[in-house]
Design a protein around this motif. Structure first.
Motif, short mmCIF file in Angstrom:
data_model
loop_
_atom_site.label_atom_id
_atom_site.label_comp_id
_atom_site.label_asym_id
_atom_site.label_seq_id
_atom_site.Cartn_x
_atom_site.Cartn_y
_atom_site.Cartn_z
N HIS A 1 3.31 -10.20 4.01
CA HIS A 1 1.80 -9.99 4.25
C HIS A 1 0.30 -9.28 4.74
O HIS A 1 -0.01 -9.16 4.33
N GLN A 2 1.23 -9.40 6.24
CA GLN A 2 0.20 -9.12 7.07
C GLN A 2 -0.55 -7.59 6.56
O GLN A 2 0.24 -6.80 6.95
N PRO A 3 -2.00 -7.60 6.62
CA PRO A 3 -2.52 -6.23 6.44
C PRO A 3 -2.08 -5.29 7.78
O PRO A 3 -2.52 -6.11 8.78
N HIS A 4 -2.37 -3.70 7.06
CA HIS A 4 -2.03 -2.91 8.28
C HIS A 4 -3.70 -2.50 8.50
O HIS A 4 -4.36 -2.33 8.61
N PRO A 5 -3.25 -2.41 10.50
CA PRO A 5 -4.53 -2.38 10.99
C PRO A 5 -5.11 -0.72 10.10
O PRO A 5 -4.57 0.25 9.86
N GLY A 6 -5.94 -0.95 10.25
CA GLY A 6 -7.52 0.70 9.75
C GLY A 6 -7.00 0.30 8.40
O GLY A 6 -7.34 1.39 7.60
N PHE A 7 -6.85 -0.78 7.76
CA PHE A 7 -6.36 -0.68 5.80
C PHE A 7 -7.92 -0.44 5.25
O PHE A 7 -8.01 0.01 4.47
N ALA B 1 -6.19 2.21 -0.25
CA ALA B 1 -5.61 0.94 -1.84
C ALA B 1 -6.98 0.25 -1.53
O ALA B 1 -7.86 -0.08 -2.63
N ALA B 2 -7.73 0.69 -0.49
CA ALA B 2 -9.14 0.20 -0.16
C ALA B 2 -10.09 0.82 -0.78
O ALA B 2 -11.12 0.21 -1.45
N GLN B 3 -10.09 2.10 -0.81
CA GLN B 3 -11.07 3.14 -1.75
C GLN B 3 -11.03 2.68 -3.03
O GLN B 3 -11.90 3.13 -3.94
N GLN B 4 -9.41 2.64 -3.73
CA GLN B 4 -8.74 2.41 -4.93
C GLN B 4 -9.93 1.13 -5.55
O GLN B 4 -10.52 0.80 -6.40
N TYR B 5 -9.29 -0.08 -4.25
CA TYR B 5 -10.53 -1.01 -4.96
C TYR B 5 -11.40 -1.64 -5.11
O TYR B 5 -12.25 -2.02 -6.41
N LYS B 6 -12.58 -0.03 -3.82
CA LYS B 6 -14.13 -0.62 -4.07
C LYS B 6 -13.81 0.14 -4.99
O LYS B 6 -15.56 -0.07 -6.40
N GLN C 1 -9.83 2.49 6.16
CA GLN C 1 -9.81 3.37 5.97
C GLN C 1 -9.20 3.94 4.44
O GLN C 1 -8.44 5.30 4.07
N SER C 2 -8.10 2.86 3.82
CA SER C 2 -6.75 3.17 3.26
C SER C 2 -7.22 3.29 1.71
O SER C 2 -7.81 3.08 1.18
N THR D 1 0.50 -1.41 0.31
CA THR D 1 0.05 -0.49 -0.38
C THR D 1 0.78 1.08 0.05
O THR D 1 0.17 2.46 -0.25
N ARG D 2 1.54 1.36 0.34
CA ARG D 2 2.85 2.36 0.21
C ARG D 2 3.86 2.35 -1.09
O ARG D 2 4.64 3.72 -1.00
N THR D 3 3.90 2.02 -1.70
CA THR D 3 4.12 2.10 -2.97
C THR D 3 2.86 2.50 -4.20
O THR D 3 1.92 2.41 -3.79
N GLY D 4 3.21 3.08 -5.02
CA GLY D 4 1.80 3.45 -6.37
C GLY D 4 2.20 2.80 -7.58
O GLY D 4 2.70 2.22 -7.68
N LEU D 5 1.75 4.07 -8.53
CA LEU D 5 2.22 3.62 -10.12
C LEU D 5 3.75 3.32 -10.33
O LEU D 5 3.80 2.04 -11.12
#
Length: 325
Positions: free
Chosen positions: A201-207, A212-217, A209-210, A120-124
């Motif tokens: 692979h541990q998902p970060h806490p509160g993902f 990445a989660a918004q992009q996925y949705k 609201q990230s 999640t901390r990397t982009g394109l």
């Protein structure tokens, strides 16, 4: 004094010219290495070409879990690629939608590690330039894609006696079939690799609201707005990986449980289905490592996944995809 200054300037000029010559030779050699040896053997080159030309209404998106584990058969195209994060997947999905006349069904990877910090901390990271289709007009060796790989490419080139050959088989439909046999690893190596993998692979806490989660949705919403059916899939992993996740302490397992709940919640939408295939296979000979299928596994899993996500879709001529395998 003037003679000394003139002599010093002369030496500096010679030094500067030498540096320019050395740099030019190194640049030319690296460009030769990339264009003559690396690019022809690079699965990414083939992947970009396939992505830019396909207009199939049935495609799959994801990282290596999709690319290596799904041996798609025509007309389904596997557009997954190793190490892609959600930003890259969503970028490709948007581009696919923009140019595809009548998309019908897409498969999207639904694995918790997509929300791990290292993803999640990397982009394109130069993806737009990589997929522009005009790479031949640029110096590939200094591109955002090849520049970080140069040292490794030279090391591999020298180590393998002047050759760069890939052991990965790229199929016409985009799958990257890989060698490897987890059954040959040994217990200690498997457990160590799995433990390291789970920490990464541990998902970060509160993902939730990230970004990445918004992009996925948003990606799923964009497909639904076009009338496309969406198939979310948690890809097969070895029993070692699955059992290690299940055995995590409650405080560490929360992120994993929240991720699966996130995918299941998305599947409540019309035209969205979710399949959890993590524990589909227990035979270690079907895995290249604890969380990827090998070529044999991908070939065995291919028809299963194709039926699950695409089997009930009819083409314009009335034929069912399941009949085309």
């Amino acid at each position: 004094m003037n003679l000394f200054t003139s002599s010093s300037r002369g030496r500096l000029a010679v030094f500067a010219l030498s540096c320019v010559c050395v740099f030019s030779v190194m640049l030319a050699a690296s460009e030769w290495l990339v264009r003559v040896h690396a690019q022809p053997a690079d699965a990414m080159t083939k992947h970009v070409a396939l992505f830019e030309t396909t207009q199939s209404p049935y495609v799959a998106f994801g990282d290596s879990h999709v690319a290596r584990s799904f041996d798609a058969q025509a007309p389904v195209v596997n557009l997954g690629y190793p190490s892609e994060n959600i930003a890259k997947i969503a970028w490709k999905a948007e581009r696919y939608l923009d140019r595809t006349p009548s998309p019908e069904t897409v498969l999207i990877q639904a694995d918790p590690h997509l929300f791990a910090p290292y993803r999640t901390r990397t982009g394109l990271e130069g993806y737009s330039a990589l997929f522009n289709g005009d790479a031949s007009a640029r110096l590939l060796s200094v591109s955002e894609y090849y520049r970080p790989q140069l040292t490794a490419l030279w090391r591999a080139f020298v180590t393998h006696g002047g050759r760069l050959e890939s052991t990965v088989e790229t199929t016409e439909q985009g799958a990257l079939l890989s060698p490897g046999n987890l059954a040959e690893w040994g217990e200690q190596k498997i457990r160590k690799f799995t433990a390291d993998r789970l920490e990464l692979h541990q998902p970060h806490p509160g993902f939730q609201q990230s970004r990445a989660a918004q992009q996925y949705k948003s990606m799923i919403a964009a497909f639904l707005d076009r009338g496309v059916s969406v198939c979310l899939v948690s890809m097969p992993v070895s029993p070692y990986y699955k059992n290690a996740v299940d055995a995590l302490p409650a405080e560490q397992k929360t992120g994993w449980d929240e991720a699966f709940a996130f995918f299941e919640a998305l599947a409540q939408e019309d035209r969205v289905r979710y399949f959890d295939h993590r524990n589909l296979y227990t035979n270690l000979r079907l895995f290249r490592d604890p969380d990827h299928l090998n070529k044999a596994g991908a070939i065995e899993y291919g028809p299963v996944l194709q039926d699950a996500c695409f089997g009930n879709v009819k083409r314009s001529d009335g034929a069912q995809i399941a009949d085309l395998k």
